[in-house]
Design an enzyme around this catalytic site. Structure first.
Site, mmCIF file in Angstrom:
data_model
loop_
_atom_site.group_PDB
_atom_site.id
_atom_site.type_symbol
_atom_site.label_atom_id
_atom_site.label_comp_id
_atom_site.label_asym_id
_atom_site.label_seq_id
_atom_site.Cartn_x
_atom_site.Cartn_y
_atom_site.Cartn_z
ATOM 1 N N MET A 21 9.957 4.832 39.417
ATOM 2 C CA MET A 21 9.390 5.111 38.389
ATOM 3 C C MET A 21 8.905 4.625 37.113
ATOM 4 O O MET A 21 10.241 4.136 36.210
ATOM 5 C CB MET A 21 9.712 6.802 38.409
ATOM 6 C CG MET A 21 9.151 7.042 39.670
ATOM 7 S SD MET A 21 10.437 9.329 39.533
ATOM 8 C CE MET A 21 8.989 9.889 38.436
ATOM 9 N N VAL A 71 2.190 9.178 34.369
ATOM 10 C CA VAL A 71 1.288 10.079 35.872
ATOM 11 C C VAL A 71 1.388 9.534 36.994
ATOM 12 O O VAL A 71 1.621 10.568 37.902
ATOM 13 C CB VAL A 71 0.176 10.958 34.796
ATOM 14 C CG1 VAL A 71 -1.037 9.938 35.060
ATOM 15 C CG2 VAL A 71 -0.235 11.779 36.101
ATOM 16 N N SER A 113 2.914 7.334 38.832
ATOM 17 C CA SER A 113 4.580 7.486 39.432
ATOM 18 C C SER A 113 5.309 8.861 39.771
ATOM 19 O O SER A 113 5.725 9.249 40.281
ATOM 20 C CB SER A 113 5.641 6.534 38.576
ATOM 21 O OG SER A 113 5.588 6.918 37.429
ATOM 22 N N CYS A 142 5.422 -10.435 37.401
ATOM 23 C CA CYS A 142 6.042 -9.509 36.995
ATOM 24 C C CYS A 142 6.977 -8.413 38.171
ATOM 25 O O CYS A 142 7.650 -8.274 38.681
ATOM 26 C CB CYS A 142 6.046 -8.368 36.677
ATOM 27 S SG CYS A 142 7.018 -7.313 36.167
ATOM 28 N N CYS A 180 2.856 -5.839 29.624
ATOM 29 C CA CYS A 180 3.934 -4.649 28.921
ATOM 30 C C CYS A 180 5.110 -4.999 27.177
ATOM 31 O O CYS A 180 6.155 -4.205 26.213
ATOM 32 C CB CYS A 180 5.314 -4.696 29.841
ATOM 33 S SG CYS A 180 6.052 -5.770 30.846
#
Length: 364
Positions: free
Chosen positions: A1, A5, A7, A94, A198
């Protein structure tokens, strides 16, 4: 998670079924490497949202620190690409190296878990199963919501990891996900979608971030048509093919068309539709098929494999022909394409089936 929203809704969908369910939050970036402190970090808010959702759903959750693995497997290789003037796509790697690599391997080592746990994510993707030479194998498919299709980011995930993946949002649209989150009163229902790389985040510019790791390397910006210098750049890693060059003092906007890395030169052309911005084909020399032992036999045919492809996430897939070219893959576009950048990931589809991907080496 992740704390988002998507996940969260995924967790709720699975919690309503008969699964032995637990949640894991990946911490991939250690901000202490930059500031010496974790105080006020975005991951803390993400982790808090994960715990709130899991508390509401009554499922256990834990945080797994994969920042070291992310640094060595994703960030350091990306830095080398940037330093060489090539634009990488860290988010694709990733998924392969960390989420569906290190994390999935580590979950098999957790006491009390099955030796073959399934990993469910909030990606917008689908999966089905197909017999091939008598063996049932997983296929990565595009989702119902084509506007949120994330198979591009999953195209490097190997078959052994895809085998154990679940994508509960594959048949649901983003709008429906939001509606379900509100209906179920999930704590993340109103949370905005995250964008960008990220580790760079959304609140700072890429140039400011990358300058912490790569020292400036000034060089000329040259007009491809005239051969005249029109500006100066601080390093080729700050530019991507097709990007606006933002050269001051020029009457017309210019766009990056080529980089001469040995000479540290950025070449630009005027206007958004210059012919030099377009390419007819690309070559990839490290292509990875999801079914690694079963590349399409059509690659060896004179007409090649008729397929669809993407060379960036936010684009409509285009028609192409794919050929085996010695140890490389050559993709010829049905129509010339704009701003095809070496270092980016190209992904191939046959209808909705994603076959694999590779890093663009050359553009012609």
């Amino acid at each position: 998670m992740s704390g988002g929203v998507d996940s969260s809704v995924t967790a709720k969908l699975l919690a309503d079924k008969d699964y032995d369910l637990s949640a894991v939050f990946m911490r991939n970036w250690d901000t202490r490497d930059e500031s010496g402190s974790d105080h006020g970090c975005e991951w803390e808010k993400d982790w808090e949202d994960v715990r709130r959702v899991c508390g509401m759903l009554d499922i256990p959750c834990k945080m797994v620190d994969l920042s070291r693995e992310y640094w060595t497997r994703v960030f350091e290789p990306s830095l080398k690409f940037w330093e060489s003037g090539i634009t990488p796509n860290p988010d694709v790697w990733c998924n392969k190296e960390v989420k569906f690599g290190v994390l999935l391997d580590r979950l098999t080592e957790v006491p009390g878990l099955s030796n073959t746990p399934w990993l469910a994510t909030g990606h917008y993707a689908n999966k089905d199963w197909k017999y091939h030479n008598g063996v049932l194998r997983p296929r990565l498919l595009r989702p119902r919501d084509v506007t949120k299709d994330q198979t591009y980011y999953l195209s490097s995930v190997p078959e052994r990891s895809l085998f154990r993946a679940l994508f509960p949002l594959g048949s649901i649209t983003k709008t429906e996900v939001r509606e379900l989150a509100v209906k179920w009163n999930l704590p993340t229902a109103a949370r905005q979608e995250s964008m960008g790389i990220c580790f760079v985040g959304e609140k700072r510019k890429f140039h400011d971030f990358i300058s912490q790791y790569i020292p400036p390397k000034p060089g000329p910006i040259i007009d491809l048509e005239t051969g005249l210098q029109v500006g100066e750049h601080a390093g080729p890693w700050n530019f991507t093919i097709g990007q606006g060059a933002k050269v001051k003092g020029l009457k017309e906007r210019t766009f990056v068309v080529k980089k001469d890395i040995p000479k540290n030169i950025i070449y630009v052309v005027p206007g958004t539709d210059h012919s030099a911005l377009y390419a007819q084909s690309l070559t990839i020399c490290d292509w990875t098929w999801i079914w690694a032992d079963s590349p399409p036999i059509e690659l060896m045919h004179p007409g090649g494999l008729k397929a669809r492809m993407k060379f960036r996430h936010v684009m409509t897939d285009i028609g192409c022909s794919v050929y085996s070219d010695n140890d490389c893959i050559r993709i010829d576009f049905d129509e010339p394409q704009k701003a095809v950048a070496p270092g980016q990931v190209a992904t191939i589809y046959v209808e909705d089936w994603c076959l694999g991907c590779g890093i663009i080496a050359e553009v012609a």
